[in-house]
Motif scaffolding. Sequence first.
Motif, PDB file in Angstrom:
ATOM      1  N   TYR A 148       0.599  -1.636  -0.193  1.00 52.27           N
ATOM      2  CA  TYR A 148       0.235   0.130  -0.293  1.00 52.27           C
ATOM      3  C   TYR A 148       1.008   0.814  -0.273  1.00 52.27           C
ATOM      4  O   TYR A 148       1.813   1.171   1.232  1.00 52.27           O
ATOM      5  CB  TYR A 148      -0.747  -0.222   1.574  1.00 52.27           C
ATOM      6  CG  TYR A 148      -1.680  -0.947   0.928  1.00 52.27           C
ATOM      7  CD1 TYR A 148      -3.125  -0.922   0.857  1.00 52.27           C
ATOM      8  CD2 TYR A 148      -1.819  -2.367   1.362  1.00 52.27           C
ATOM      9  CE1 TYR A 148      -5.014  -1.557   0.763  1.00 52.27           C
ATOM     10  CE2 TYR A 148      -2.554  -2.902   1.528  1.00 52.27           C
ATOM     11  CZ  TYR A 148      -4.016  -2.948   1.603  1.00 52.27           C
ATOM     12  OH  TYR A 148      -5.107  -4.344   0.745  1.00 52.27           O
ATOM     13  N   THR A 194      -0.196   8.193   0.176  1.00 49.91           N
ATOM     14  CA  THR A 194       0.164   9.499   0.553  1.00 49.91           C
ATOM     15  C   THR A 194      -0.978  10.801   0.745  1.00 49.91           C
ATOM     16  O   THR A 194      -1.422  10.586   1.115  1.00 49.91           O
ATOM     17  CB  THR A 194       1.133   9.710  -1.156  1.00 49.91           C
ATOM     18  OG1 THR A 194       0.879  11.059  -1.234  1.00 49.91           O
ATOM     19  CG2 THR A 194      -0.742   9.738  -1.763  1.00 49.91           C
ATOM     20  N   MET A 213      -2.665  13.959  -0.410  1.00 52.94           N
ATOM     21  CA  MET A 213      -3.851  14.399  -1.872  1.00 52.94           C
ATOM     22  C   MET A 213      -4.893  15.225  -1.040  1.00 52.94           C
ATOM     23  O   MET A 213      -4.411  15.932  -0.212  1.00 52.94           O
ATOM     24  CB  MET A 213      -4.012  12.957  -2.413  1.00 52.94           C
ATOM     25  CG  MET A 213      -5.161  12.591  -1.452  1.00 52.94           C
ATOM     26  SD  MET A 213      -6.332  11.293  -2.428  1.00 52.94           S
ATOM     27  CE  MET A 213      -7.247  12.097  -3.349  1.00 52.94           C
ATOM     28  N   GLY A 265      -4.743   9.817   1.017  1.00 54.58           N
ATOM     29  CA  GLY A 265      -4.990   9.030  -0.399  1.00 54.58           C
ATOM     30  C   GLY A 265      -4.019   6.987   0.011  1.00 54.58           C
ATOM     31  O   GLY A 265      -3.744   7.567   0.346  1.00 54.58           O
ATOM     32  N   ALA A 312      -3.076   3.733  -2.278  1.00 56.65           N
ATOM     33  CA  ALA A 312      -3.111   3.354  -4.111  1.00 56.65           C
ATOM     34  C   ALA A 312      -2.700   1.633  -3.691  1.00 56.65           C
ATOM     35  O   ALA A 312      -2.196   1.491  -2.127  1.00 56.65           O
ATOM     36  CB  ALA A 312      -1.721   3.535  -4.349  1.00 56.65           C
ATOM     37  N   SER A 341      -1.035  -2.396  -4.556  1.00 55.35           N
ATOM     38  CA  SER A 341       0.085  -3.525  -5.979  1.00 55.35           C
ATOM     39  C   SER A 341      -0.237  -4.382  -5.113  1.00 55.35           C
ATOM     40  O   SER A 341       0.109  -5.143  -3.450  1.00 55.35           O
ATOM     41  CB  SER A 341       0.978  -2.459  -5.979  1.00 55.35           C
ATOM     42  OG  SER A 341       2.196  -3.611  -6.984  1.00 55.35           O
ATOM     43  N   PHE A 378       0.777   0.491  -9.032  1.00 56.95           N
ATOM     44  CA  PHE A 378      -0.550   0.921  -7.889  1.00 56.95           C
ATOM     45  C   PHE A 378      -1.518   0.761  -8.579  1.00 56.95           C
ATOM     46  O   PHE A 378      -1.425   1.980  -9.514  1.00 56.95           O
ATOM     47  CB  PHE A 378       0.291   1.550  -7.125  1.00 56.95           C
ATOM     48  CG  PHE A 378       1.249   1.296  -6.070  1.00 56.95           C
ATOM     49  CD1 PHE A 378       1.228   0.877  -5.640  1.00 56.95           C
ATOM     50  CD2 PHE A 378       2.691   0.853  -6.809  1.00 56.95           C
ATOM     51  CE1 PHE A 378       1.673  -0.167  -4.284  1.00 56.95           C
ATOM     52  CE2 PHE A 378       3.302   0.726  -5.830  1.00 56.95           C
ATOM     53  CZ  PHE A 378       3.215   0.192  -4.616  1.00 56.95           C
ATOM     54  N   THR A 379      -3.036   0.990  -8.379  1.00 56.93           N
ATOM     55  CA  THR A 379      -4.396   1.299  -8.461  1.00 56.93           C
ATOM     56  C   THR A 379      -4.724   2.386  -7.299  1.00 56.93           C
ATOM     57  O   THR A 379      -4.510   2.662  -6.261  1.00 56.93           O
ATOM     58  CB  THR A 379      -4.962  -0.414  -8.405  1.00 56.93           C
ATOM     59  OG1 THR A 379      -4.328  -1.522  -9.262  1.00 56.93           O
ATOM     60  CG2 THR A 379      -6.915   0.242  -8.869  1.00 56.93           C
ATOM     61  N   ASP A 380      -5.349   3.370  -7.747  1.00 60.96           N
ATOM     62  CA  ASP A 380      -5.829   3.856  -6.809  1.00 60.96           C
ATOM     63  C   ASP A 380      -7.099   3.396  -5.947  1.00 60.96           C
ATOM     64  O   ASP A 380      -7.819   2.852  -7.233  1.00 60.96           O
ATOM     65  CB  ASP A 380      -6.099   5.471  -7.351  1.00 60.96           C
ATOM     66  CG  ASP A 380      -6.431   6.885  -6.691  1.00 60.96           C
ATOM     67  OD1 ASP A 380      -6.566   6.511  -5.373  1.00 60.96           O
ATOM     68  OD2 ASP A 380      -7.334   7.746  -7.451  1.00 60.96           O
ATOM     69  N   CYS A 381      -6.631   3.361  -4.712  1.00 56.67           N
ATOM     70  CA  CYS A 381      -7.912   2.737  -3.764  1.00 56.67           C
ATOM     71  C   CYS A 381      -9.001   4.423  -3.432  1.00 56.67           C
ATOM     72  O   CYS A 381     -10.099   4.301  -2.432  1.00 56.67           O
ATOM     73  CB  CYS A 381      -7.502   2.296  -2.666  1.00 56.67           C
ATOM     74  SG  CYS A 381      -7.199   0.436  -3.616  1.00 56.67           S
ATOM     75  N   GLY A 382      -8.789   5.566  -3.379  1.00 51.21           N
ATOM     76  CA  GLY A 382      -9.396   6.498  -3.109  1.00 51.21           C
ATOM     77  C   GLY A 382      -8.311   7.120  -2.047  1.00 51.21           C
ATOM     78  O   GLY A 382      -7.574   7.124  -1.583  1.00 51.21           O
ATOM     79  N   TYR A 383      -9.346   7.422  -0.389  1.00 52.96           N
ATOM     80  CA  TYR A 383      -8.444   8.135   0.551  1.00 52.96           C
ATOM     81  C   TYR A 383      -9.169   7.313   1.717  1.00 52.96           C
ATOM     82  O   TYR A 383     -10.872   6.927   1.608  1.00 52.96           O
ATOM     83  CB  TYR A 383      -8.965   9.811   0.822  1.00 52.96           C
ATOM     84  CG  TYR A 383     -10.173   9.824   0.856  1.00 52.96           C
ATOM     85  CD1 TYR A 383     -10.694  10.215   1.888  1.00 52.96           C
ATOM     86  CD2 TYR A 383     -10.424  10.373  -0.632  1.00 52.96           C
ATOM     87  CE1 TYR A 383     -11.883  10.397   1.691  1.00 52.96           C
ATOM     88  CE2 TYR A 383     -12.722  10.772  -0.436  1.00 52.96           C
ATOM     89  CZ  TYR A 383     -12.966  11.118   0.501  1.00 52.96           C
ATOM     90  OH  TYR A 383     -14.479  11.590   0.815  1.00 52.96           O
TER      91      TYR A 383
END
Length: 101
Positions: free
Chosen positions: A8, A11, A13, A23, A25, A27, A34-39
């Motif tokens: 994970y 970050t 954002m 945020g 993400a 992988s 990495f895939t964005d998962c939101g916040y």
Amino acid sequence: VYWKGKYYLITCMRGEDQKFRTGVAVSERPQGPFTDCGYIRDADFGQDPAVYVENGKAYLFWGHDRTCFGAELNDDLLSIKKETLVNLRPQLPHVFEGYKT
């Protein structure tokens, strides 16, 4: 952060509402992609986030407006356990960012 077999990326954002958010993400590999998962929900104004893992539990620490907060994360790392939210300002009175005295 390595958590439950995945990596994970945590970050700072800005959300669509322009508030600072923490945020997330994910992988399968540390180098990505990495895939964005939101916040992370309920960690408002998340600046300078850090995740700490110990004894099978994940904790989020973040700052905002000369205050530091901490909370245990739920297993999906996308929300905090609200009942564990702690304002650490009394213990860390000199936490600040970009503040002139």
